[in-house]
Design a protein around this motif. Structure first.
Motif, PDB file in Angstrom:
ATOM      1  N   UNK A 144      -5.446   1.808 -10.838  1.00 38.68           N
ATOM      2  CA  UNK A 144      -4.786   2.831 -10.022  1.00 38.68           C
ATOM      3  C   UNK A 144      -3.428   2.319  -9.584  1.00 38.68           C
ATOM      4  N   UNK A 145      -2.574   3.250  -9.178  1.00 36.69           N
ATOM      5  CA  UNK A 145      -1.244   2.910  -8.665  1.00 36.69           C
ATOM      6  C   UNK A 145      -1.116   3.497  -7.270  1.00 36.69           C
ATOM      7  N   UNK A 146      -0.683   2.677  -6.308  1.00 37.17           N
ATOM      8  CA  UNK A 146      -0.591   3.084  -4.913  1.00 37.17           C
ATOM      9  C   UNK A 146       0.877   3.198  -4.508  1.00 37.17           C
ATOM     10  N   UNK A 147       1.273   4.392  -4.070  1.00 37.78           N
ATOM     11  CA  UNK A 147       2.615   4.627  -3.550  1.00 37.78           C
ATOM     12  C   UNK A 147       2.558   4.447  -2.031  1.00 37.78           C
ATOM     13  N   UNK A 148       3.112   3.344  -1.559  1.00 41.72           N
ATOM     14  CA  UNK A 148       2.962   2.928  -0.168  1.00 41.72           C
ATOM     15  C   UNK A 148       4.228   3.192   0.641  1.00 41.72           C
TER      16      UNK A 148
END
Length: 306
Positions: free
Chosen positions: A139-143
């Motif tokens: 997964x990719x997390x946009x923080x």
């Protein structure tokens, strides 16, 4: 179950007020047409931010970046030439089986005040992270920078997972266009520094860093893109909007995702439990539906085809 229902009712009431506010502030935000793979906007070329000199992005032009090595950021997924308008992507190539699960971690000043109140909510959905870890799902997390500052241990946990990528979702989830739902607009002169600061905050945690960036509310225009030109990044919107912040049950989220998903899709979800209360219940059904369709979650960089 009673606590979950109470949480859903409270969330629904809050989101209803937000929706009313959205109607009052004006029309829907500007969205660029869907782009299959990376595409530079028209008129691509050297640009400055607001006509003023802007310091180079961390890791470029001899400045220390992620890991403290000069020039390191230029090799990260999503890195683009400095001074050119960032490309905007919605999805990757429509071939193969890969799709990207992306999770936004919003944090506004209002949310921060709630965290410091007498009955703080949770804006970190651990059930989502635990499921992804247990099932070994990329997964990719946009923080947002403020989320990272409020949840440093969880950020460290995300960075330590080799299947997770970290990306930028601004520092405080402000709007980059005059009207973007109910979000507070960010002055143009602050846009470049806001995003650069967030890359610095996230970069301290190491892991699979990227130069991917997502605008709050997906709201952007050519002015906002020009302000980000000095930072050497790629803007990622997405072609599958789950609608999880507005859901009071998991079924609509699952339907929204599985009815839109295709090879190369970028799926937008949220890891902020209090304002996306049903995402953790929808996620296992989404994963099962993807498997039934022969689709496989992969890191965003692989889906976009670096």
């Amino acid at each position: 179950m009673l606590a979950k229902n109470s949480r859903v009712l409270l969330t629904a009431a809050t989101l209803a007020l937000a929706a009313i506010a959205a109607l009052l502030v004006g029309p829907a935000p500007h969205r660029a047409p869907v782009r299959a793979v990376l595409k530079m906007p028209a008129g691509n070329g050297p640009a400055t931010a607001g006509g003023t000199a802007v310091p180079p992005a961390p890791g470029q032009s001899g400045q220390p970046g992620n890991g403290g090595q000069p020039g390191e950021d230029s090799g990260l997924p999503g890195a683009t030439p400095l001074g050119t308008l960032p490309p905007v992507v919605d999805h990757g190539p429509r071939t193969g089986r890969k799709v990207a699960l992306t999770f936004d971690a919003d944090m506004t000043d209002t949310m921060r005040r709630q965290l410091r109140g007498p009955h703080p909510p949770s804006y970190a959905n651990l059930a989502i992270v635990e499921l992804l870890e247990r099932e070994r799902v990329p997964a990719t997390f946009f923080l947002t920078g403020k989320w990272v500052e409020d949840y440093p241990e969880l950020t460290r946990r995300l960075a330590a997972n080799p299947r997770f990528e970290l990306a930028n979702h601004t520092y405080g989830h402000a709007a980059f266009t005059p009207r973007c739902y109910h979000l507070t607009p960010l002055p143009r002169r602050e846009m470049t520094r806001d995003v650069a600061r967030t890359f610095e905050v996230i970069g301290r945690y190491g892991g699979r860093q990227t130069r991917y960036f997502r605008f709050p509310g997906l709201c952007h225009d050519r002015t906002a893109l020009a302000e980000l030109a000095p930072l050497g990044l790629t803007v990622v919107d997405g072609d599958v909007v789950s609608g999880d912040p507005f859901a009071t049950a998991w079924q609509p989220i699952v339907r929204a995702v599985l009815s839109q998903v295709r090879p190369g899709s970028v799926i937008i979800l949220h890891v902020t439990e209090a304002n996306a209360a049903m995402t953790d219940e929808a996620l296992p059904r989404i994963l099962a539906g993807l498997a039934e369709r022969g689709l496989e979650p992969a890191p965003l960089s692989e889906v976009l085809g670096r």
